[in-house]
Design a protein around this motif. Structure first.
Motif, short mmCIF file in Angstrom:
data_model
loop_
_atom_site.label_atom_id
_atom_site.label_comp_id
_atom_site.label_asym_id
_atom_site.label_seq_id
_atom_site.Cartn_x
_atom_site.Cartn_y
_atom_site.Cartn_z
N HIS A 30 46.06 29.66 42.53
CA HIS A 30 46.16 30.65 43.61
C HIS A 30 46.34 32.07 43.07
O HIS A 30 45.84 33.03 43.66
CB HIS A 30 47.26 30.26 44.60
N ALA A 31 47.02 32.20 41.94
CA ALA A 31 47.14 33.53 41.31
C ALA A 31 45.75 34.02 40.89
O ALA A 31 45.41 35.19 41.07
CB ALA A 31 48.09 33.47 40.11
N ALA A 32 44.95 33.10 40.37
CA ALA A 32 43.59 33.48 39.94
C ALA A 32 42.73 33.87 41.15
O ALA A 32 41.99 34.86 41.11
CB ALA A 32 42.95 32.32 39.18
N PHE A 33 42.84 33.10 42.24
CA PHE A 33 42.08 33.44 43.46
C PHE A 33 42.50 34.83 43.96
O PHE A 33 41.66 35.64 44.36
CB PHE A 33 42.36 32.43 44.57
N ALA A 34 43.81 35.07 43.98
CA ALA A 34 44.32 36.34 44.53
C ALA A 34 43.81 37.52 43.69
O ALA A 34 43.35 38.53 44.23
CB ALA A 34 45.84 36.32 44.57
N ARG A 35 43.86 37.37 42.36
CA ARG A 35 43.36 38.44 41.47
C ARG A 35 41.90 38.72 41.75
O ARG A 35 41.46 39.85 41.90
CB ARG A 35 43.50 38.00 40.01
N GLN A 36 41.14 37.61 41.84
CA GLN A 36 39.70 37.72 42.08
C GLN A 36 39.40 38.46 43.39
O GLN A 36 38.46 39.24 43.47
CB GLN A 36 39.18 36.28 42.16
N CYS A 37 40.22 38.22 44.40
CA CYS A 37 39.95 38.78 45.74
C CYS A 37 40.71 40.08 45.98
O CYS A 37 40.61 40.67 47.06
CB CYS A 37 40.34 37.76 46.82
N GLY A 38 41.50 40.53 44.98
CA GLY A 38 42.26 41.77 45.15
C GLY A 38 43.40 41.65 46.16
O GLY A 38 43.77 42.62 46.79
N HIS A 39 43.94 40.43 46.31
CA HIS A 39 45.06 40.23 47.23
C HIS A 39 46.37 40.24 46.45
O HIS A 39 46.42 39.79 45.31
CB HIS A 39 44.92 38.90 47.97
#
Ligand code: ATR
Length: 282
Positions: A30-39
């Motif tokens: 989820h940290a990787a997803f958030a970084r990717q999406c700028g969240h």
């Protein structure tokens, strides 16, 4: 001094709850997803004691948490602690993703089955439609994926379990969704399948489901919902018994997380780079 901007930039809080949970890969994913999406989010792993799920959910929600993932052994209990649930959660009778709504209610969903199906179809280029599919196991893991597998319209779904009655019961429950049968392992003699999915807990104990030698059809694939750094015992068995592909459940793990992220954040993250990073770190 606080300002409006502080409020806007405040992290929204998520977590995975389970026991054990310290080795969960969900915080990394989820940290990787958030970084990717700028969240800007936080995502913690919270160990919950037996009997402590209701309290843990209440505490997290009261502290402003936006959502949680639920893992072993609490998915069935989580289902009962939601105000509303999705159809796929109702079919699974289990919840792995809870959204805390602004009005204080909890919406429960189950993204495991769609995670498995996406991994097979999109990440590996496989086919489920019109194929003979064998699902091994009739516990929570099997129940969680039966509906989404049947939604892909396989030629048949055979559910096989060490305790045959449980396979028969599960098959009966899903019989309105397609051609579903239930049986014990001995009844597989002489049959073969294009896709065999291991949803038993056998790999965890380094055990193999008692499958007949020729159960993998020519060109057939085998998928173990477990994963580990090395190929699982079931994957090794599959390779030795003519499977074209022997796959593990790492992609399913990332895909179910991506679906949860989408439910919470309204954005579908790319999964391939996250799967690659996990394989590299393994
Ligand atoms: P989960 O939520 O992971 O599915 P579960 O509900 O306890 O866990 O179910 C475990 C499943 O793995 C069951 O289908 C179990 O078969 P039984 O119903 O006969 O117990 C299956 N299982 C566990 N160990 C197994 C083994 N060594 N060989 C075959 N099946 C096994």
């Amino acid at each position: 001094m606080s300002s409006l901007f502080d409020f806007e930039q405040r992290e929204e809080r998520y977590a995975v709850m389970g026991n054990p949970v310290s080795h969960s890969k969900s915080p990394f994913i989820h940290a990787a997803f958030a970084r990717q999406c700028g969240h800007t989010i936080s995502y913690d792993a919270i160990q919950v004691d037996t009997g402590g799920l209701a309290q843990a959910l209440g505490n997290f929600q009261a502290a402003g948490g936006k959502g949680v993932n639920i893992t072993v052994p609490f998915k069935q209990e989580a289902f009962a602690l939601c105000n509303e649930t999705s159809l796929r959660a109702q079919q699974a009778r289990a919840v792995n993703t809870i959204t805390f709504r602004a009005d204080g209610t909890r919406y429960g969903d189950n993204t495991d089955g769609v995670g498995l199906v996406r991994d097979i179809l999109h990440n590996h280029g496989g086919v489920i439609a019109r194929r003979r599919v064998l699902l091994l196991g009739a516990g929570g893991a099997a129940r969680g994926v039966a509906g989404p597998l049947l939604a892909e319209m396989p030629a048949q779904l055979a559910i096989t379990n060490r305790t045959p009655d449980k396979a028969l019961e599960l098959a009966a429950e899903f019989s309105d969704m397609g051609t579903v049968t239930g049986c014990g392992f001995p009844a597989l003699a002489g049959k073969s399948f294009d896709l065999i999915i291991n949803a038993t807990a056998a790999s965890l104990h380094q055990e193999l489901p008692p499958l007949p030698e020729d159960v993998v059809a020519p060109g057939g694939w085998c998928y173990d919902m477990m994963y580990s750094a090395q190929p699982t015992i079931f994957m090794r068995w599959a390779s030795e018994h003519g499977a074209d592909k022997a796959l593990d459940g790492l992609g399913m793990l990332v895909e179910q997380a991506a679906e949860a992220f989408y439910l919470w954040r309204g954005v579908r993250p790319q999964t391939a780079p996250v799967i690659a990073a996990l394989r590299k770190n393994n």
